[in-house]
Design a protein around this motif. Sequence first.
Motif, PDB file in Angstrom:
ATOM      1  N   THR A 195       0.813  -1.215   0.000  1.00 32.85           N
ATOM      2  CA  THR A 195       0.000   0.000   0.000  1.00 32.85           C
ATOM      3  C   THR A 195       0.845   1.263   0.000  1.00 32.85           C
ATOM      4  O   THR A 195       0.347   2.345  -0.345  1.00 32.85           O
ATOM      5  CB  THR A 195      -0.928   0.028   1.222  1.00 32.85           C
ATOM      6  N   GLY A 196       2.098   1.154   0.411  1.00 31.11           N
ATOM      7  CA  GLY A 196       2.955   2.338   0.516  1.00 31.11           C
ATOM      8  C   GLY A 196       2.686   3.153   1.770  1.00 31.11           C
ATOM      9  O   GLY A 196       3.281   4.227   1.948  1.00 31.11           O
ATOM     10  N   MET A 197       1.828   2.703   2.638  1.00 31.75           N
ATOM     11  CA  MET A 197       1.498   3.434   3.875  1.00 31.75           C
ATOM     12  C   MET A 197       2.140   2.808   5.109  1.00 31.75           C
ATOM     13  O   MET A 197       1.955   3.310   6.222  1.00 31.75           O
ATOM     14  CB  MET A 197      -0.026   3.479   4.060  1.00 31.75           C
ATOM     15  N   ALA A 198       2.850   1.706   4.926  1.00 29.65           N
ATOM     16  CA  ALA A 198       3.448   1.014   6.077  1.00 29.65           C
ATOM     17  C   ALA A 198       4.550   1.868   6.697  1.00 29.65           C
ATOM     18  O   ALA A 198       5.379   2.451   5.992  1.00 29.65           O
ATOM     19  CB  ALA A 198       4.010  -0.333   5.644  1.00 29.65           C
ATOM     20  N   MET A 199       4.548   1.943   8.019  1.00 32.25           N
ATOM     21  CA  MET A 199       5.555   2.690   8.767  1.00 32.25           C
ATOM     22  C   MET A 199       6.201   1.769   9.796  1.00 32.25           C
ATOM     23  O   MET A 199       5.511   0.988  10.457  1.00 32.25           O
ATOM     24  CB  MET A 199       4.913   3.887   9.489  1.00 32.25           C
ATOM     25  N   GLU A 200       7.521   1.874   9.904  1.00 32.67           N
ATOM     26  CA  GLU A 200       8.279   1.122  10.916  1.00 32.67           C
ATOM     27  C   GLU A 200       7.959  -0.372  10.864  1.00 32.67           C
ATOM     28  O   GLU A 200       7.559  -0.974  11.855  1.00 32.67           O
ATOM     29  CB  GLU A 200       8.003   1.677  12.321  1.00 32.67           C
ATOM     30  N   GLN A 201       8.094  -0.966   9.698  1.00 25.39           N
ATOM     31  CA  GLN A 201       7.930  -2.406   9.512  1.00 25.39           C
ATOM     32  C   GLN A 201       6.500  -2.901   9.757  1.00 25.39           C
ATOM     33  O   GLN A 201       6.282  -4.081  10.047  1.00 25.39           O
ATOM     34  CB  GLN A 201       8.886  -3.183  10.437  1.00 25.39           C
ATOM     35  N   GLN A 202       5.505  -2.025   9.638  1.00 24.47           N
ATOM     36  CA  GLN A 202       4.123  -2.457   9.852  1.00 24.47           C
ATOM     37  C   GLN A 202       3.681  -3.494   8.813  1.00 24.47           C
ATOM     38  O   GLN A 202       2.779  -4.286   9.089  1.00 24.47           O
ATOM     39  CB  GLN A 202       3.173  -1.252   9.789  1.00 24.47           C
ATOM     40  N   GLY A 203       4.284  -3.461   7.634  1.00 24.05           N
ATOM     41  CA  GLY A 203       3.873  -4.375   6.578  1.00 24.05           C
ATOM     42  C   GLY A 203       4.601  -5.703   6.572  1.00 24.05           C
ATOM     43  O   GLY A 203       4.543  -6.432   5.569  1.00 24.05           O
ATOM     44  N   PHE A 204       5.267  -6.025   7.667  1.00 19.21           N
ATOM     45  CA  PHE A 204       6.019  -7.273   7.753  1.00 19.21           C
ATOM     46  C   PHE A 204       5.555  -8.079   8.965  1.00 19.21           C
ATOM     47  O   PHE A 204       5.039  -7.529   9.943  1.00 19.21           O
ATOM     48  CB  PHE A 204       7.519  -7.012   7.857  1.00 19.21           C
TER      49      PHE A 204
ATOM     50  N   GLY B  92       6.132  -7.335  12.523  1.00 17.06           N
ATOM     51  CA  GLY B  92       7.549  -7.115  12.270  1.00 17.06           C
ATOM     52  C   GLY B  92       8.088  -5.848  12.896  1.00 17.06           C
ATOM     53  O   GLY B  92       9.290  -5.595  12.825  1.00 17.06           O
ATOM     54  N   VAL B  93       7.229  -5.034  13.514  1.00 15.33           N
ATOM     55  CA  VAL B  93       7.679  -3.814  14.178  1.00 15.33           C
ATOM     56  C   VAL B  93       8.581  -4.186  15.348  1.00 15.33           C
ATOM     57  O   VAL B  93       8.298  -5.126  16.100  1.00 15.33           O
ATOM     58  CB  VAL B  93       6.474  -2.982  14.672  1.00 15.33           C
ATOM     59  N   LYS B  94       9.686  -3.457  15.493  1.00 21.06           N
ATOM     60  CA  LYS B  94      10.661  -3.771  16.537  1.00 21.06           C
ATOM     61  C   LYS B  94      10.011  -3.743  17.916  1.00 21.06           C
ATOM     62  O   LYS B  94       9.318  -2.801  18.281  1.00 21.06           O
ATOM     63  CB  LYS B  94      11.808  -2.757  16.485  1.00 21.06           C
TER      64      LYS B  94
ATOM     65  N   PRO C  46       1.402  -2.479  15.776  1.00 21.80           N
ATOM     66  CA  PRO C  46       1.316  -1.181  16.443  1.00 21.80           C
ATOM     67  C   PRO C  46       0.861  -0.097  15.460  1.00 21.80           C
ATOM     68  O   PRO C  46       1.378   0.012  14.365  1.00 21.80           O
ATOM     69  CB  PRO C  46       2.758  -0.943  16.916  1.00 21.80           C
ATOM     70  N   GLY C  47      -0.137   0.670  15.858  1.00 16.51           N
ATOM     71  CA  GLY C  47      -0.694   1.695  14.995  1.00 16.51           C
ATOM     72  C   GLY C  47      -1.951   1.270  14.278  1.00 16.51           C
ATOM     73  O   GLY C  47      -2.619   2.087  13.634  1.00 16.51           O
ATOM     74  N   PHE C  48      -2.314  -0.020  14.378  1.00 12.71           N
ATOM     75  CA  PHE C  48      -3.523  -0.535  13.734  1.00 12.71           C
ATOM     76  C   PHE C  48      -4.710  -0.627  14.691  1.00 12.71           C
ATOM     77  O   PHE C  48      -5.760  -1.110  14.325  1.00 12.71           O
ATOM     78  CB  PHE C  48      -3.264  -1.932  13.148  1.00 12.71           C
ATOM     79  N   GLY C  49      -4.556  -0.175  15.912  1.00 11.13           N
ATOM     80  CA  GLY C  49      -5.619  -0.275  16.900  1.00 11.13           C
ATOM     81  C   GLY C  49      -5.158  -1.022  18.131  1.00 11.13           C
ATOM     82  O   GLY C  49      -3.966  -1.328  18.291  1.00 11.13           O
ATOM     83  N   ASP C  50      -6.101  -1.290  19.008  1.00  6.17           N
ATOM     84  CA  ASP C  50      -5.782  -1.985  20.257  1.00  6.17           C
ATOM     85  C   ASP C  50      -5.269  -3.394  19.959  1.00  6.17           C
ATOM     86  O   ASP C  50      -5.869  -4.133  19.175  1.00  6.17           O
ATOM     87  CB  ASP C  50      -7.019  -2.081  21.150  1.00  6.17           C
TER      88      ASP C  50
END
Length: 284
Positions: free
Chosen positions: A116-125, A141-143, A174-178
């Motif tokens: 999507t190109g919107m992934a931040m800090e390894q959100q797409g892994f 995949g976020v640290k 992280p960043g996708f909700g609770d």
Amino acid sequence: MAAKAFLLFVIAFFFLALSTTTSSAFNITKVLGQYPEYGTFNNLLSQTKLAEQISHRQTITILALDNDTISSIANRSTDELKKILMNHIILDYFDTLKIQKLGKKSAILTTLYQTTGMAMEQQGFLNLTRIGPGDVAFGSGVKGAPLVSKLLGSVVAQPFNLSVLHVSTPIVAPGFGDPVLAPPPPPGSKPPAPAPKKAEAPAPSEEEEGDDEGESPDGAPSPAPSADAPAADAPTKGKSPPSPKDADEEEEAEAPAPSASSKVVGSRIAAATVIGLVASFVAF
């Protein structure tokens, strides 16, 4: 001429059939429709328009959630739900056999959200980790993100195009909700082993304790015995006491000799006595 036209028609038909097969390798809705226990998951893929994206890919792995498990996120907003589900779609083929043969203990997997190109800090892994023989866990995949979802088994395996794996918990980056925490172990299961503690120093033995008491700190010598303490060569129990004769001899030997001042005083007294006697004779 007719033969050439027929040949061109066959070639065109072949490429048309190939392109159709390529653009629609499988219909994920129909595939999951055979498994009612994943009905809610299947419906959510259709509602978020992800089923269409999945069906247009040649190689895909889906981490599927059963009806009971996915209920924990089913009521979230469509945007949030779509992000979470995209992180359950891996852009590679992984079945249980391939996972067990991984040379590494951990692997980072690319998901559909990364496109999507919107992934931040390894959100797409995703982080795949083998935590024991036959024991595999997934996490974002976020640290620092925890491993929250365990691999429970395989649902569909069509090497090397489609793999559907059953996992235990929704993976919320992280960043996708609770976040959704892993469920507690069932009653009666063996609790995890505690972390090993540092080895404690062994308690001193009785001999070492005796040595420590006999020595003063910093290597200083032990204090000297007081004047009231008994002498080292005092008679011990079992020896006969000294005889009276020996005691008298010891008293005489130990009696102190008269000092010089005592001798002078005695001489003066004797002289005075003699002078007094002489005077008394003269008087008569």
